[in-house]
Scaffold this active site. Structure first.
Site, PDB file in Angstrom:
ATOM      1  N   HIS A 123       0.811  -1.219   0.000  1.00 59.22           N
ATOM      2  CA  HIS A 123       0.000   0.000   0.000  1.00 59.22           C
ATOM      3  C   HIS A 123       0.843   1.267   0.000  1.00 59.22           C
ATOM      4  O   HIS A 123       0.390   2.315  -0.449  1.00 59.22           O
ATOM      5  CB  HIS A 123      -0.962  -0.014   1.192  1.00 59.22           C
ATOM      6  CG  HIS A 123      -0.288   0.025   2.534  1.00 59.22           C
ATOM      7  ND1 HIS A 123       0.061  -1.097   3.235  1.00 59.22           N
ATOM      8  CD2 HIS A 123       0.113   1.070   3.296  1.00 59.22           C
ATOM      9  CE1 HIS A 123       0.643  -0.752   4.377  1.00 59.22           C
ATOM     10  NE2 HIS A 123       0.684   0.552   4.433  1.00 59.22           N
ATOM     11  N   HIS A 186       1.584   8.782  13.404  1.00 55.60           N
ATOM     12  CA  HIS A 186       0.475   7.819  13.419  1.00 55.60           C
ATOM     13  C   HIS A 186       0.913   6.534  14.105  1.00 55.60           C
ATOM     14  O   HIS A 186       2.094   6.250  14.233  1.00 55.60           O
ATOM     15  CB  HIS A 186      -0.140   7.569  12.037  1.00 55.60           C
ATOM     16  CG  HIS A 186       0.769   6.956  11.003  1.00 55.60           C
ATOM     17  ND1 HIS A 186       2.006   7.420  10.707  1.00 55.60           N
ATOM     18  CD2 HIS A 186       0.571   5.908  10.150  1.00 55.60           C
ATOM     19  CE1 HIS A 186       2.546   6.698   9.736  1.00 55.60           C
ATOM     20  NE2 HIS A 186       1.702   5.768   9.382  1.00 55.60           N
TER      21      HIS A 186
END
Lengths: 273, 108
Positions: A123, A186
């Site tokens: 991804h 994150h």
């Protein structure tokens, strides 16, 4: 000068894979920003796109982990993840082995890199390509920085890689674009997924936009882990792009989107001499 | 070393369809190829995402194993929270949990 475009963007899998779970009021402006980045990229008329990525154990594992790797194939495949999970169908993505070989040869003059004639994109590359080259019609040169398996690539080496990519690009006749992909703060794939430190993100992006090398390299992994989570280690990709472009950045989109697990970012940087 | 082996299994099954197919038929045979502790082997054999997380598995590896096992995203996140509630904090690696077990930052 053969580096014709530079930018950075987010690559979190949820941006596509969890699109339906997101508030459209947050999702659609992000998608529009990707669309504008795509238009700017195309307007620069690149012959190939160098994607500086931070892969997640799709090709490289702790049995033989390179600090840096560059793809050297005429074709790549992706996504390696379940297409239904990611929301992106399996593709053949064009590469350019001859161009890669020339680029790698020049980069190696100053930075040791591994090369790979096989590479399944995860991804980290597929999400950016999904938006930026949705027809998969632009040859890609994948570049990976180890942001996952400690000991990680030092930040100053990520800067050196960017400088080496720029020197290499300047030697080649091809028109190259470079995109760095990663998250800022994150905590992906953990129960913390969705936690975002916006103040930290904006500080990093300010340092990046000013191309302040000293400030960009001042982060320590210990502090980054504390303030920005393990996903914050991916700032290496942004640092490489700043070193390659040498210019000033323009933040075109930033919005924390918890279901996407990241402060979603789109920015460009002018390519300076 | 054992966590390395656990993560090597996850790496292999995530990227190799043949391993995925074999694991569906005979979990024990696949896991027998890795030098795992009894606790690690049992966690993987029963698809215990929560315990595997607590044992230190990197989330970038673990989330794909969870998807392979058919777990939707919210269930994956909850399984890790449940694992921490039951077994205590993450014991190794850089994917520790910093939120509370009843905290859902992204609403899921």
């Amino acid at each position: 000068m053969s580096l014709v475009f530079a930018g950075i963007c987010s690559h979190a899998p949820g941006i596509v894979g969890r699109a339906a779970m997101a508030d459209a009021a947050l999702r659609e402006p992000l998608y529009a920003a990707y669309g504008r980045l795509r238009a700017q990229l195309r307007a620069a008329r690149p012959d190939a796109l160098v994607v500086v990525a931070a892969e997640h154990f799709a090709n490289f594992f702790m049995n033989n982990m390179p600090s840096f790797a560059i793809g050297m194939a005429d074709q790549y495949r992706g996504p390696i993840e379940d297409p239904a999970w990611l929301g992106i169908a399996r593709q053949q993505i064009p590469g350019n082995a001859a161009l890669s070989r020339a680029l790698i040869g020049e980069v190696m003059q100053t930075v040791d890199v591994a090369f790979a004639e096989e590479w399944q994109f995860d991804h980290g590359i597929m999400v950016p390509l999904h938006f930026l080259t949705p027809d998969y019609d632009l040859p890609v040169v994948p570049v990976n920085i180890n942001c996952q398996g400690p000991p990680l690539t030092p930040l100053h080496r990520a800067w050196a890689l960017g400088e080496a990519l720029r020197r290499a690009a300047d030697q080649l006749p091809a028109r190259l674009a470079i995109i760095g992909t990663g998250g800022i703060s994150h905590w992906p794939a953990t129960p913390d997924s969705g936690k975002i430190n916006e103040a930290w993100d904006r500080q990093l992006l300010d340092r990046w936009a000013r191309n302040d090398k000293q400030a960009l390299l001042a982060y320590t992994d210990r502090d980054t882990y504390r303030d920005a989570g393990q996903g914050g280690f991916e700032i290496r990709t942004f640092i490489s792009v700043a070193a390659a472009a040498r210019g000033r950045g323009e933040l075109q989109h930033y919005a924390p989107i918890p279901i996407f697990a990241v402060g979603c970012t789109i920015a460009v940087m002018n390519v300076a001499a | 070393m054992s966590l390395y082996q656990l993560q090597k299994f996850l790496y292999d099954i995530n990227r190799d369809v043949r391993v995925q197919q074999e694991f569906r038929g005979d979990r024990g045979a696949v896991l027998g190829r890795y030098e795992l502790t009894d606790e690690e082997r049992a966690a993987l054999e029963r698809g215990d995402i929560g315990l595997t997380y607590v044992l230190g598995a990197n989330g970038q590896l673990l989330m794909h194993f969870a998807a392979y096992l058919g777990m939707p995203w919210p269930a994956y996140l909850q399984a890790m929270r449940d694992g921490v509630a039951r077994h205590g904090p993450v014991r190794a690696g850089v994917y520790a949990m910093t939120t509370l077990v009843d905290e859902k930052v992204a609403g899921v």
